[in-house]
Design a protein around this motif. Sequence first.
Motif, short mmCIF file in Angstrom:
data_model
loop_
_atom_site.label_atom_id
_atom_site.label_comp_id
_atom_site.label_asym_id
_atom_site.label_seq_id
_atom_site.Cartn_x
_atom_site.Cartn_y
_atom_site.Cartn_z
N SER A 247 0.97 -1.14 -0.25
CA SER A 247 -0.04 0.03 -0.02
C SER A 247 0.80 1.34 0.03
O SER A 247 1.83 1.37 0.85
N SER B 258 -9.65 -4.07 -10.51
CA SER B 258 -9.69 -2.68 -9.75
C SER B 258 -11.28 -2.22 -9.55
O SER B 258 -11.98 -2.22 -10.33
N ASP B 259 -11.37 -1.42 -8.57
CA ASP B 259 -12.60 -0.79 -8.13
C ASP B 259 -12.60 0.65 -8.10
O ASP B 259 -13.83 1.28 -8.08
N HIS B 260 -11.49 1.22 -8.64
CA HIS B 260 -11.18 2.52 -8.83
C HIS B 260 -11.79 2.95 -10.16
O HIS B 260 -11.26 2.58 -11.29
N ASP C 155 -3.53 -1.06 -8.32
CA ASP C 155 -5.21 -1.06 -8.07
C ASP C 155 -5.36 0.07 -6.87
O ASP C 155 -5.24 0.09 -5.81
N ARG D 214 -6.76 3.18 -4.68
CA ARG D 214 -7.88 3.15 -3.76
C ARG D 214 -8.46 4.28 -3.40
O ARG D 214 -9.52 4.71 -3.11
N SER D 215 -7.68 5.49 -4.39
CA SER D 215 -8.40 6.75 -4.26
C SER D 215 -7.16 7.42 -5.14
O SER D 215 -6.37 6.67 -6.09
N TRP E 193 -3.71 6.93 -3.34
CA TRP E 193 -2.90 5.82 -2.82
C TRP E 193 -3.59 4.42 -3.57
O TRP E 193 -4.42 4.53 -4.10
N VAL E 194 -2.55 3.70 -3.55
CA VAL E 194 -2.62 2.61 -4.72
C VAL E 194 -2.06 1.25 -3.96
O VAL E 194 -1.22 1.43 -3.08
N ARG E 195 -2.70 0.19 -4.31
CA ARG E 195 -2.32 -1.16 -3.85
C ARG E 195 -1.74 -1.85 -5.09
O ARG E 195 -2.26 -1.68 -6.27
#
Length: 561
Positions: free
Chosen positions: A244, A304-306, A525, A527-528, A531-533
Amino acid sequence: MKTNAADTRRRSPNTVMRLKRLGSLHQCRLSFMRVLMRCMARESWQFTRPLFDIDDNGVGRAVYTATGPERSYSLIAFAHDLQADQRSDRVIAEAWDATFTLFDGIPTAEDIDRLSQNVPLQEAGRIQETELSLSRANRSVRLWEHVVAALASGRQPDVSKIDAVGYLMRTTAVYGSGKFGAADREKIADRPELSVPFQAEMLSVYLTRVFVRDLVQHMARVKGGPEAVVLHPEIAQRLGIGNSTGLGMAPYIVNHPVLFNNWIMAREEAIARVCALDTASAEEATTFRTILQRSEGSIAVWHSDHPAQIGKLAALRQDIAALNEYLAGDDLRSHAPWARLCAWAAENLSEEGQELVASLILEPYPDLVDGLAHCMSDSNADAFRIDGSMPVAEVKKLIASAFDWALEKDWTAPENCARAWYVSEEKLEPRLGERFDEPIEEYEQPLAPARDAAAASAALEGWASESPIADFLLRHPEHRHTVRRAQMSRVAPYGEIRDNTISDKVLPIDMLRAKLSFFGATHFDPRSDRWVRICMYAGAPYPEALTTENCDLWVYPELVS
């Protein structure tokens, strides 16, 4: 392998250094994880686990030692029994499922005891020059529990669940280069195995992956006793280490223009070398097609959900279909196959697709590409010094060359200066705030080089062309950093982002992905927008299976059912 040197041209910084394109970069042969894996396999590194003292609650310590031709490095891991309400990926967290340091050599029992009092505290503790990195990780709780339960009952975990997450633990920071007392980069920069950037950190993550596999199997044995089984090697290999990454990493590529230039320039030089080839052999064309097919499999399980990444993935999958259609009519054997392919991609694919193609065409050519990894460090200390004797006219020319797009922009317009970078008091970490909504402007960090270049250029108007820039800086010291960056551009043409880093539309995740792609990360991925995973080392062989045959193309896994 015949090349046409006249056609070996790197892409323009105006093309490459836009944030949207930087936010579409993929790993390639020059990515730091792959460089390390090739080195360890080529040099036949040996790996041992001299200590694994973990109790039935999953608490304890372990040591993993990697030994190369001249030196050993040891990951010292501390496992903790973390309560659910303490688990957080945010930098303000104060407890983690596991904490780590990479020790320079083989630690004594006294070293481990000393580190046990500091490493679990992370920022609140202190390490010393014998330590090369400091890191921590948290479990992906649902997958962890699923894997423990499955192995404890004597069966393998569900592969679809493994692929949906990709990792059992994710790091939330891997610090090195002098942070919190760790060894400075200068201590290890001349070691051949660590001369490429971030090799110590990449080794730390690689050994962390081994520890995580061993820990989850240990917990399954505790739960299942004699019924428990170990992870099947093919399933274990699918698991990487998550990460993360937030805003703390974003300013790095702005603050290190020469270093980042070296990364980008090495990749662009590699692309140019391959595109300059007059022909490709049958074997080279087959290698490309095989890697493309394996890459398709990896992209198929990239989710991804973004909203931004959902759109990019949809475009990338359309790009793959279009690329396959193109390749059905091109055997990649006729004149300048890679130059033609890249030209076609530039006209027909999204940035995601274009940069995937740019990475994939490097794969058949290790002899052309791999040596460039040793050009990616920054050893040019002189670049930081301002040449005060340079005439004003030359400085103005350099500013115009690097920031031409920014000089006519209205920097008083709210949309062009909506954001401000500052450092948080609580964690001393970079943050991005709303300039007109928060009282942060007086704390702003110099992370808007384009705006500052426009201000310096305006201030230089009226100064005599032949005047030394030192005269100007004596009157206007606030522009020293801009003059320094302009002079750096002589050796770092790819050192400047050709976009506005404080606009109302800036996406810091583009900066994060640019850096992480050079690490070798996959499956970005967000998350906003901040920030990214990611996943690291998914598909890589574990130490006991590492060979020169499998040390490289694991990043394009041949997925098993």
